[in-house]
Design an enzyme around this catalytic site. Structure first.
Site, PDB file in Angstrom:
ATOM      1  N   LYS A  14      30.572  28.585  35.080  1.00 37.19           N
ATOM      2  CA  LYS A  14      31.966  29.021  35.190  1.00 37.19           C
ATOM      3  C   LYS A  14      32.798  28.010  34.411  1.00 37.19           C
ATOM      4  CE  LYS A  14      33.806  30.474  39.157  1.00 37.19           C
ATOM      5  NZ  LYS A  14      34.290  31.835  38.931  1.00 37.19           N
TER       6      LYS A  14
HETATM    7  N1  PMP Z   1      32.004  37.011  36.928  1.00 36.67           N
HETATM    8  C1  PMP Z   1      32.948  36.086  36.665  1.00 36.67           C
HETATM    9  C2  PMP Z   1      33.348  35.845  35.254  1.00 36.67           C
HETATM   10  C3  PMP Z   1      33.562  35.390  37.726  1.00 36.67           C
HETATM   11  O1  PMP Z   1      34.516  34.487  37.477  1.00 36.67           O
HETATM   12  C4  PMP Z   1      33.173  35.681  39.051  1.00 36.67           C
HETATM   13  C5  PMP Z   1      33.829  34.976  40.201  1.00 36.67           C
HETATM   14  N2  PMP Z   1      33.194  33.778  40.517  1.00 36.67           N
HETATM   15  C6  PMP Z   1      32.163  36.623  39.265  1.00 36.67           C
HETATM   16  C7  PMP Z   1      31.614  37.281  38.177  1.00 36.67           C
HETATM   17  C8  PMP Z   1      31.630  36.878  40.641  1.00 36.67           C
HETATM   18  O2  PMP Z   1      30.731  35.841  40.966  1.00 36.67           O
HETATM   19  P1  PMP Z   1      30.551  35.323  42.455  1.00 36.67           P
HETATM   20  O3  PMP Z   1      30.023  36.428  43.249  1.00 36.67           O
HETATM   21  O4  PMP Z   1      29.548  34.206  42.350  1.00 36.67           O
HETATM   22  O5  PMP Z   1      31.879  34.867  42.925  1.00 36.67           O
END
Ligand code: PMP
Length: 302
Positions: A152
Site C-alpha cells: 500500500k
Molecule cells: N485495494 C486497494 C488499492 C486498497 O487501498 C484497499 C484498502 N486497503 C483494498 C484493495 C482492500 O484491501 P483490504 O481488504 O486489505 O483492506
C-alpha cells in the site's frame, strides 16, 4: 487524539512531518488500514485480523526498504495501545504509516530515515450507500512492476484518486480499474467479486491488485464456513456487465453491493442472495458472533 510517532505518544498536532520530507515530496512510504468494531456489549472493540494487517505492512516495508518499529507482536501491541490510550469504545479505523522521512533532495530508499506513525479515527461507513453505481475507469491500474501494487504505497494513491475523481465527475460512486492488459483489477480501494451461475469469482493478486485482507477473509468464509463455490481467475470487462451479482470489498468498504457497471444493471440493482448471505456472515464475524472465527479478532479491552 493521541498519535504514536517514532517511539513517542503525542497529540495529533505534534505528529508533524517537514515540508522538505521525501515522504511528502515524492510519496515515499506505505501504510496499513485496519478496522476495530464495537462489540454487541457496547464496550469491547474487536480489531479485525490485526496480525494479517501487520504482516502485510511488514511485507510492504521489506519491498520498499522501510523499517518496522519492531516484531509483528511488538507492532501489533503499539496499535492496540493506540486504541487504549484513545479510550476507544466505537467503530474505529487504525492507520499505521511508514515514511521515508529524510529531507534530502534525491528520491533514495534509505531504511535509516524510516518514521513510523500510527493514528486512529472513528469510522462507520466508508461508502455511504447500500448499493453503488460503478464505471470502468479510463485510468489503468498502476502495474506491480512500476509501483508494487501488492503493497500500500502512499504515492500510488494518486492513481486511485484520479480514477475516483473521474468516476464522481461522471456521476458514478466508484471506479473499477483494468490492468494495462485489459483484465479487471480492483476498485480504487476495494477488491472485486462477481457471482456467475452460482459461483463466486475474484481476480488473483497478480492482476496488479493489493494483497487484500478482506478479500482473503471472504474467500475463507465462503469456502470453509458457507460451502460456496469459489474460483480465482481473470475477469474481462464485459463479464462484469453480465454478472448475476457483484460486490466490492475492503477494510473501508466492507461488503458493498454493486447496482450497475457502466449503466448495465446488475441483478435487480439491490443486493443479490449470495452477497446478502456473505454480508450478514461478515457482519457476524467482525462483531464476534461466530465462535470459530474469533481467532481473527483482537479484543482491545478484554
Ligand atoms: N485495494 C486497494 C488499492 C486498497 O487501498 C484497499 C484498502 N486497503 C483494498 C484493495 C482492500 O484491501 P483490504 O481488504 O486489505 O483492506
Amino acid at each position: 487524539m493521541v498519535t504514536f510517532k517514532d517511539g513517542q505518544w503525542v497529540d495529533d498536532d505534534k505528529a508533524v512531518v517537514s515540508v522538505r520530507s521525501r515522504a511528502l515530496n515524492y510519496g515515499m512510504g506505505c501504510f496499513g488500514g485496519i478496522r476495530g468494531y464495537l462489540a454487541d456489549d457496547g464496550h469491547e472493540v474487536f480489531v479485525f485480523r490485526l496480525r494479517a494487517h501487520v504482516e502485510r505492512l511488514a511485507h510492504s516495508a521489506k519491498i520498499l526498504y522501510l523499517r518496522m518499529p519492531g516484531s509483528i507482536e511488538e507492532t501489533s501491541r503499539i496499535l492496540v495501545e493506540l486504541l487504549r490510550r484513545n479510550e476507544v469504545h466505537q467503530d474505529i479505523y487504525v492507520r499505521p504509516l511508514l515514511l521515508h522521512n529524510s529531507n534530502a533532495l534525491a528520491p533514495v530508499l534509505d531504511i535509516e530515515s524510516t518514521s513510523f506513525i500510527a493514528f486512529c479515527m472513528p469510522l462507520k461507513r466508508y461508502i455511504d450507500k447500500d448499493a453503488i453505481r460503478v464505471c470502468v475507469s479510463s485510468w489503468r491500474r498502476v502495474r506491480d512492476n512500476a509501483i508494487p501494487s501488492r503493497t500500500k504505497p502512499t504515492g500510488a494513491y494518486l492513481n486511485s484518486a484520479l480514477a475516483r475523481r473521474e468516476a464522481f465527475d461522471n456521476g458514478f460512486d466508484e471506479a473499477i480499474f483494468l490492468t494495462e492488459d485489459g483484465k479487471v483489477s480492483e476498485g480504487s480501494a476495494e477488491h472485486i467479486f462477481i457471482v456467475r451461475r452460482g459461483v463466486l469469482v475474484s481476480p488473483p493478486s497478480t492482476e496488479d491488485n493489493l494483497d487484500g485482507i478482506t478479500r482473503r477473509s471472504i474467500i475463507a468464509m465462503a469456502t470453509e464456513d458457507l460451502g460456496l463455490p469459489f474460483e480465482e481467475r481473470s475477469i474481462g470487462r464485459s463479464e462484469l456487465y453480465v454478472a448475476d451479482e457483484m460486490f466490492l470489498c475492503g477494510t473501508g468498504a466492507q461488503i458493498t453491493p454493486v447496482a450497475s457497471v457502466d449503466h448495465r444493471e446488475i441483478g435487480d440493482t439491490t443486493i443479490g442472495p449470495i452477497t446478502a448471505r456473505l454480508k450478514q456472515y461478515f457482519d457476524d464475524v467482525v462483531h464476534g458472533r461466530v465462535e470459530q472465527r474469533k481467532k481473527w479478532l483482537t479484543p482491545v479491552w478484554g
